[in-house]
Design an enzyme around this catalytic site. Structure first.
Site, short mmCIF file in Angstrom:
data_model
loop_
_atom_site.label_atom_id
_atom_site.label_comp_id
_atom_site.label_asym_id
_atom_site.label_seq_id
_atom_site.Cartn_x
_atom_site.Cartn_y
_atom_site.Cartn_z
N LYS A 169 -48.19 -27.05 -91.51
CA LYS A 169 -48.98 -25.83 -91.72
C LYS A 169 -50.44 -26.20 -91.94
CE LYS A 169 -48.76 -21.59 -94.54
NZ LYS A 169 -48.07 -20.95 -95.67
N SER A 227 -46.66 -16.24 -94.85
CA SER A 227 -47.80 -16.77 -94.13
C SER A 227 -47.49 -17.95 -93.22
CB SER A 227 -48.88 -17.18 -95.14
OG SER A 227 -48.41 -18.25 -95.93
N SER A 244 -43.62 -17.19 -98.48
CA SER A 244 -44.25 -17.58 -97.22
C SER A 244 -43.47 -18.55 -96.35
CB SER A 244 -45.64 -18.17 -97.47
OG SER A 244 -46.55 -17.13 -97.71
#
Lengths: 475, 97, 482
Positions: C75, C150, C174
């Site tokens: 990420k 996210s 997330s």
């Protein structure tokens, strides 16, 4: 004096002596190349987290102990949020709710007797980076960012500049002797902000306070307070209202100047630092911290007094910690501390100063110093002799007797030698001998003077006096 | 519907150092107001213990030995800085403080 | 076209050992797939050169452990030395980190190959990945739908089978929520199990890094590689790391399983409830006890979460000021202009809004009224969870109230997403491990997930249950692979 009474509170920041910074492992140093002592943590890089330096905690424990504060056994850190270019993360990690120490005091000796200056709290925090101004820009050096600080907040309990200055002297001496900080105001390792307010003497409430920031020396703290009290009195006398403001001390003007008038209270949005779990101080850790504390100045004062040293000498010795530490290494011996202090403060200090040397850099061993003092006491060496041989004593790796031999200093404690001189003096001053017999005290003093003259002052006065009386009575 | 005052929004924008236009102020008045309406629900909670949870970690904070570790070289310190000046990072002058 | 990427990790490993496959060949396939699925917009940065270079280096070595030579995505809020890390923000569009996050060091040591940085909500603030400065990633099951967020880029890439492994972060769901929307396995470990050093902080006391993968076993393998104490993170646990694959495949029987009652209330849609109830029945049928359990304050979890998360975020994001790194406005006259213009130009709307809210919640008296109170109640909430683990081995719940919805829908009502997170937020609040496991589909063949919540450091047991269900449910999860 005036109808007003001043109230003074002081916030002091000291840089804590450690090898590394409080929240990172970069070097805690002074005077390094710009931006050479930092890591990503000090720069507040994204993703970085603080680690906590054990030694800072130990130093905090010591500071709490020396200022008679109550130690907070379970503590955490807080974030103080404010934007400023010298504040890398735009929050400072400090202690707001659980300061490491609370409710302590330092005792000062004022002209009106001893007084306890109360300490509200002391806490651990990180220093900011250093910004220097150059025309329309400011330049940032992050070496100082993250240097450990202890902030000590006094209660507003001082009323004169004398008290304020004595408190700062005491704090400085305490932290310096405790090895907690260098406390060098000129290098910024000790910084103080002073809050001053005045109010009519009978008033129960405090006046409007004014903060004076970053004063560079204790002397200037005195001047700043004096000027600030005068300024506030003038404002009130003119029937005007005082406004809360921040001022700074200007070295050139030798006066305080306005920085800003406070509009509203600061909104620092304090909250507990989630990156640092609770710190628990265990008894073992506390004992470990305190075990390494050296003897503090007040204890030394009492000790030196018992050893017969004068107040003046005691303060002079304490003002030079390396001399005091040296002197303390002889606590287990029975040397004469008065003689030792005389020697250290007099001939030895002037030699060291002249040659820009430290005591540790000389060849003055423990044995030599004891021997030197003993010979002075016995009269084997006169003060004058000491001056002659001092350089050799300090610079050569040979013993005192060897030096004396080299310098051909006679053994004037040798009784037969003293007797010889006395015979000679008595033979040459028959009138004085008669005067003595008739009870004229002056005669003895004169004869003693003659003995001294013959020996160029090198004879032990005690032995000479004894022998002189003895021989006079024989005649 | 709850709305924050213009002054409140301006104060917060200054604290956060975010520039807001007059239009944005209006929209924040409503948005912040709506959020407060939602979180104000916690005021009905009573009888909770005062102990605060500053982190979910239950272990005692570990301490670092006081040793100097590796540090950045000067070039790395400046590598991401948008404006530098010699060995320093540069910002507009900070006046009188 | 060969399909090595469709093999399991042990199968790939076996080919490596037998020298029938090399990391470079596997990488070629990865890059083909990235190219073929460009429309997914799952990557912000693809580091093809660096990956190939790393593969060549590895090929000079002996084949290592199971994860050796396996391509991985990370990420874009986890810093990678020398590789751009943007947090999906204009603020860090050109930011090149000068150090590696702890987990990045770990994956490098294990011989994994970093292939790219995944798309996400800007600074991880959002539940749909639509706040990304680089545009939203798409759901591989149907590109008109959101991936969730996210960690949306991770979810998209794993569901599309571009790589087997990825690392995401979870502050308020997330990892789990996008995993649920895309039919993959996502684990948010116990707070402190994986070091946060190098994770660009959103809300420090809630953030946790975790694996997002195709299968339960591969998830456990990756957690094995990244868990452990880190001297640079005071909140990382010194508790010994176990082998998280140890209980996988072990029979599940006589377990006592709790369902927090508030998490199966009418907030949950019918289609999700149906899938979840099917799982509950399956568990019961296999001799396990499943009961409702009351956990305190769950009704307020979202409000409490908002207060803590935004408060912390407003402080964490203060460092983006145009001074030491990142975006800086042009020719600022004063220091305040530098700050205010840089931040209003560099941050997107959602981020600015959350910083404003957080600053307000901590300002003046609010700190005590909201933040302190939230921390106190949070402590009680955790206590309530811990008490439930005296009675139950594990807790289960749905992960999301609905399956994925269409792109653009949420922008109409920002508070809606906050409420949608009600099912995932409690685990972050209590610092507990929680994972998403694919559990079924809706009528439109969009994946629906379920959550398993464990006691602190109970990950191994969670994987045991997850692998059991994975096998029993036997879902076809290749729908994202086109």
């Amino acid at each position: 004096m005036t109808k007003y009474e001043a109230t003074i509170g002081i916030e002091v920041h000291v840089e804590v002596k450690t090898k590394s910074k409080i929240f990172s492992s970069s070097e805690n140093g002074y005077g390094k190349d710009a931006n050479s002592s930092c890591t990503v943590v000090d720069l507040g890089y994204p993703g970085t987290l603080p680690t906590l330096n054990e030694e800072v905690i130990l130093q905090g424990i010591r500071a709490v102990h020396l200022t008679h504060c109550t130690l907070t056994r379970k503590m955490h850190f807080d974030r103080k949020n404010y934007f400023y270019p010298d504040n890398p993360k735009n929050y400072q990690i400090t202690q707001n709710r659980t300061p490491i120490g609370q409710n302590g005091y330092l005792e000062i000796e004022t002209s009106e007797g001893p007084k306890k200056i109360e300490i509200l709290e002391m806490h651990l925090e990180e220093d900011t980076c250093k910004s220097s101004h150059k025309g329309r820009v400011s330049l940032l050096d992050f070496n100082r960012a993250g240097v450990p600080l202890i902030e000590i907040v006094s209660k507003p309990c001082m009323h004169t500049k004398e008290e304020a200055m004595l408190y700062l002297e005491k704090l400085k001496e305490t932290f310096f002797y405790g090895n907690i900080s260098d406390c060098k105001m000129e290098e910024g390792s000790m910084r103080c902000d002073v809050n001053v307010s005045i109010a009519p003497k009978e008033s129960k409430t405090l006046g409007v306070k004014c903060e004076i920031k970053n004063i560079g020396s204790i002397r200037n703290v005195g001047i700043a307070i004096e000027k600030e009290i005068a300024r506030q009195e003038e404002v009130l006398e003119q029937g005007q209202v005082l406004k809360e403001q921040t001022r700074r001390f200007d070295d050139q003007l030798n006066d305080t100047v306005l920085m800003r008038v406070k509009e509203t209270g600061n909104d620092y949005r304090y909250f507990p630092e989630p990156d640092i779990p609770f710190v628990f101080l265990e008894e073992e850790q506390i004992q470990e911290a305190l075990a390494t504390l050296p003897m503090m100045p007040d204890e030394r004062r009492i000790l030196y007094q018992k050893k017969g040293m004068s107040k003046l000498h005691i303060e002079k010795i304490l003002a030079n910690r390396s001399l005091s530490d040296y002197l303390n290494t002889f606590l287990d011996t029975n040397i004469n501390f008065v003689t030792a202090a005389n020697l250290l403060l007099g001939d030895i200090s002037s030699y060291l100063n002249k040659n820009f040397k430290k005591l540790e850099q000389t060849k003055l061993t423990r044995e030599k110093f004891i021997d030197l003092l003993q010979k002075l006491e016995e009269g084997a060496l006169s003060n004058k002799n000491v001056k002659e041989i001092l350089e050799d004593v300090l610079e050569k790796e040979i013993s005192i007797p060897e030096i004396m031999k080299e310098k051909k200093i006679q053994n004037i404690t040798d009784v037969s030698f003293v007797e010889e001189i006395i015979q000679k003096v008595l033979d040459e001053n028959t009138q004085s001998v008669l005067d003595y017999k008739e009870g004229k005290d002056r005669a003895l003093k004169y004869l003693m003077g003659q003995v001294m003259k013959e020996t160029k002052g090198a004879v032990n006065p005690k032995i000479a006096n004894e022998k002189l009386v003895e021989y006079l009575q024989k005649r | 519907m709850k709305k924050l005052s213009v002054e409140e929004v301006k104060h917060v924008a200054h604290l956060a150092r975010i520039q807001v236009s007059d239009e944005e102020i209006e929209s924040y008045r409503t948005r912040l107001g709506a959020l407060y309406e939602m979180v104000d629900g916690i005021h009905e909670i009573e009888g909770y213990s005062e102990e605060m949870m500053i982190t979910p970690v239950e272990e005692v904070c570990s301490l670092r030995k006081d040793e100097v570790g590796a540090m950045l070289d000067g070039a790395s310190v400046l590598s991401n800085a948008p404006k530098t000046n010699g060995k320093f990072i540069e910002v507009p002058v900070v006046i009188n403080e | 076209m060969s399909k090595y990427l469709d093999l399991t990790i042990p199968e790939i490993h076996e080919l490596y050992v037998k020298k029938e496959l090399t990391p470079s060949i596997l990488l070629e396939e990865v890059f083909e797939r990235i190219k073929a699925r460009k429309s997914l917009n799952c990557l912000i940065t693809c580091c093809q050169e660096e990956a190939l270079e790393r593969a060549r280096e590895l090929e000079k070595e002996e084949v290592g452990g199971l994860l050796w030579g396996i391509p991985i995505l990370i990420k874009d809020n986890i810093v990678t030395k020398g590789i751009r890390t943007t947090c999906a923000s204009k603020m860090l569009e050109n930011f090149i980190p000068i150090y590696d996050a702890f987990v990045v060091e770990k994956i490098k040591k294990a011989g994994m190959i970093l292939v790219g940085k995944t798309n996400m909500d800007e600074f991880a603030m959002g539940s749909t990945s639509e706040t990304s400065y680089f545009g939203p990633p798409k759901n591989p099951w149907n590109e008109a739908y959101i991936t969730g967020g996210s960690s949306g880029g991770n979810a998209s890439a794993i569901a599309a089978r571009i790589v087997p492994l990825s690392i995401g972060s979870d502050t308020g769901g997330s990892i789990r929520q996008p995993a649920s929307y895309t039919g993959i396995v996502g684990m948010k470990p116990t707070y402190g199990r994986v070091s946060r050093y190098g994770l660009i902080a959103f809300a420090s006391s809630l953030d946790q890094i975790g694996p997002m993968t195709r299968t339960v076993y591969e998830n456990a393998l990756l957690l094995n590689a990244i868990a452990g104490k880190d001297q640079n993170d005071l909140t990382s646990s010194s508790k010994e790391v176990e082998d998280y694959t140890a209980l996988i495949g072990k029979d599940v029987r006589d377990l006592k399983i709790g369902i927090p009652s508030y998490l199966v209330s009418d907030v949950v849609s019918k289609e999700v409830s149906e899938v979840f109830n099917h799982v509950v029945n399956l568990l019961k049928k296999n001799g396990n006890t499943v009961e409702l359990v009351d956990i305190s304050y769950l009704k307020h979890a979202v409000s409490l979460y908002q207060i803590i998360a935004m408060g912390e975020a407003s402080s964490n994001l203060a460092r983006f000021d145009g001074v030491r790194y990142g975006y800086r406005t042009e020719n600022p006259e004063t220091i305040d202009a530098l700050y205010e213009k840089t931040r209003s130009e560099g941050f997107g709307e959602e981020v600015k809004s959350r910083i404003m809210v957080g600053s307000s919640l901590l300002s003046g008296k609010n700190a005590k009224l909201y933040y302190d109170k939230a921390l106190s109640i949070r402590d009680d909430m955790r206590e309530s969870f811990l008490a439930s683990f005296q009675k139950y081995d594990l807790l289960i719940a749905p992960t999301t109230t609905t399956p994925a919805y269409q792109l653009g829908e949420v922008m109409k009502d920002p508070l809606k997403t906050f409420m949608d997170d009600i099912l995932v937020i409690p685990a972050n609040m209590a610092g507990l491990p929680a994972m998403n496991l694919p559990a079924g589909f809706n009528q439109n063949h969009l994946p629906i997930g379920m959550q398993i919540i464990g006691a602190p450091f109970g990950e191994a047991k969670m994987y045991q249950l997850a692998s059991f269900l994975e096998k029993e449910l036997n879902l076809d999860l290749e729908g994202g692979r086109k």
